[in-house]
Design a protein around this motif. Structure first.
Motif, PDB file in Angstrom:
ATOM      1  N   VAL A  72      -5.883 -10.866   8.901  1.00  0.00           N
ATOM      2  CA  VAL A  72      -6.140 -12.433   9.060  1.00  0.00           C
ATOM      3  C   VAL A  72      -5.706 -13.013   7.634  1.00  0.00           C
ATOM      4  O   VAL A  72      -5.013 -14.175   7.896  1.00  0.00           O
ATOM      5  N   ASP A  73      -6.239 -12.417   6.848  1.00  0.00           N
ATOM      6  CA  ASP A  73      -5.682 -12.742   5.282  1.00  0.00           C
ATOM      7  C   ASP A  73      -4.331 -12.889   5.181  1.00  0.00           C
ATOM      8  O   ASP A  73      -3.635 -13.937   4.532  1.00  0.00           O
ATOM      9  N   THR A  74      -3.699 -11.716   5.482  1.00  0.00           N
ATOM     10  CA  THR A  74      -2.244 -11.861   5.229  1.00  0.00           C
ATOM     11  C   THR A  74      -1.324 -12.624   6.283  1.00  0.00           C
ATOM     12  O   THR A  74      -0.596 -13.394   6.024  1.00  0.00           O
ATOM     13  N   THR A  75      -2.018 -12.952   7.349  1.00  0.00           N
ATOM     14  CA  THR A  75      -1.341 -13.918   8.536  1.00  0.00           C
ATOM     15  C   THR A  75      -1.571 -15.187   7.840  1.00  0.00           C
ATOM     16  O   THR A  75      -0.528 -16.215   8.065  1.00  0.00           O
ATOM     17  N   ALA A  76      -2.733 -15.572   7.511  1.00  0.00           N
ATOM     18  CA  ALA A  76      -2.940 -17.145   6.795  1.00  0.00           C
ATOM     19  C   ALA A  76      -1.961 -17.169   5.574  1.00  0.00           C
ATOM     20  O   ALA A  76      -1.421 -18.219   5.661  1.00  0.00           O
ATOM     21  N   ALA A  77      -1.606 -16.196   4.879  1.00  0.00           N
ATOM     22  CA  ALA A  77      -0.696 -16.359   3.766  1.00  0.00           C
ATOM     23  C   ALA A  77       0.434 -16.445   4.367  1.00  0.00           C
ATOM     24  O   ALA A  77       1.364 -17.136   3.726  1.00  0.00           O
ATOM     25  N   LEU A  78       0.911 -15.724   5.262  1.00  0.00           N
ATOM     26  CA  LEU A  78       2.443 -15.781   5.549  1.00  0.00           C
ATOM     27  C   LEU A  78       2.564 -17.211   6.249  1.00  0.00           C
ATOM     28  O   LEU A  78       3.693 -18.021   6.191  1.00  0.00           O
ATOM     29  N   VAL A  79       1.613 -17.854   7.185  1.00  0.00           N
ATOM     30  CA  VAL A  79       1.925 -19.025   7.721  1.00  0.00           C
ATOM     31  C   VAL A  79       2.015 -19.999   6.624  1.00  0.00           C
ATOM     32  O   VAL A  79       2.893 -21.157   6.745  1.00  0.00           O
ATOM     33  N   THR A  80       0.837 -19.975   5.846  1.00  0.00           N
ATOM     34  CA  THR A  80       0.845 -21.218   4.719  1.00  0.00           C
ATOM     35  C   THR A  80       2.067 -21.198   3.927  1.00  0.00           C
ATOM     36  O   THR A  80       2.710 -21.937   3.390  1.00  0.00           O
TER      37      THR A  80
END
Length: 128
Positions: free
Chosen positions: A105-113
């Motif tokens: 979830v953390d990494t996905t949030a980083a990728l999207v942002t």
């Protein structure tokens, strides 16, 4: 005023240091027995992780240097490392547990942002 604080190079170092300060606070508060359970009453873990790590990504991206692509890569890698460290620390706490799902979830949030920031930063006419 807000644009100056959040987007100009004059405050880039402050934003980068703020990201690390907020991350340290996440680790400290998350290590307090019962604090995570209390936060869970306000929002789910996915929402908390997504919002927190998206903000950290924004701060690392805008606080970094290089091209927009370089900033995006650095931000994602930094946030992935932060999330992994957070989950690793949780494995040492008897009342918490590290979870690969949370790191994803953390990494996905980083990728999207970082992707959004890359697109917006790339279209800027004036370098910041």
């Amino acid at each position: 005023m807000l644009k100056t604080l959040l987007l100009t190079s004059s405050h880039a170092r402050l934003r980068y240091l703020s990201a690390w300060t907020i991350f340290a606070l996440i680790i400290i508060v998350g290590s307090i027995p019962g604090a995570r359970a209390d936060a869970g009453e306000v929002a789910s873990g996915v929402v908390l992780h997504s919002c927190a790590y998206a903000v950290l990504t924004f701060l690392v991206f805008t606080g970094g240097n290089g091209t927009s692509g370089q900033r995006a890569v650095k931000a994602v890698l930094t946030i992935a490392a932060m999330g992994a460290l957070d989950e690793l620390i949780q494995t040492f706490l008897p009342y918490r547990h590290g979870a690969v799902h949370d790191w994803l979830v953390d990494t996905t949030a980083a990728l999207v942002t970082a992707s959004l920031m890359w697109m917006l930063w790339s279209t800027r006419k004036v370098p910041v």
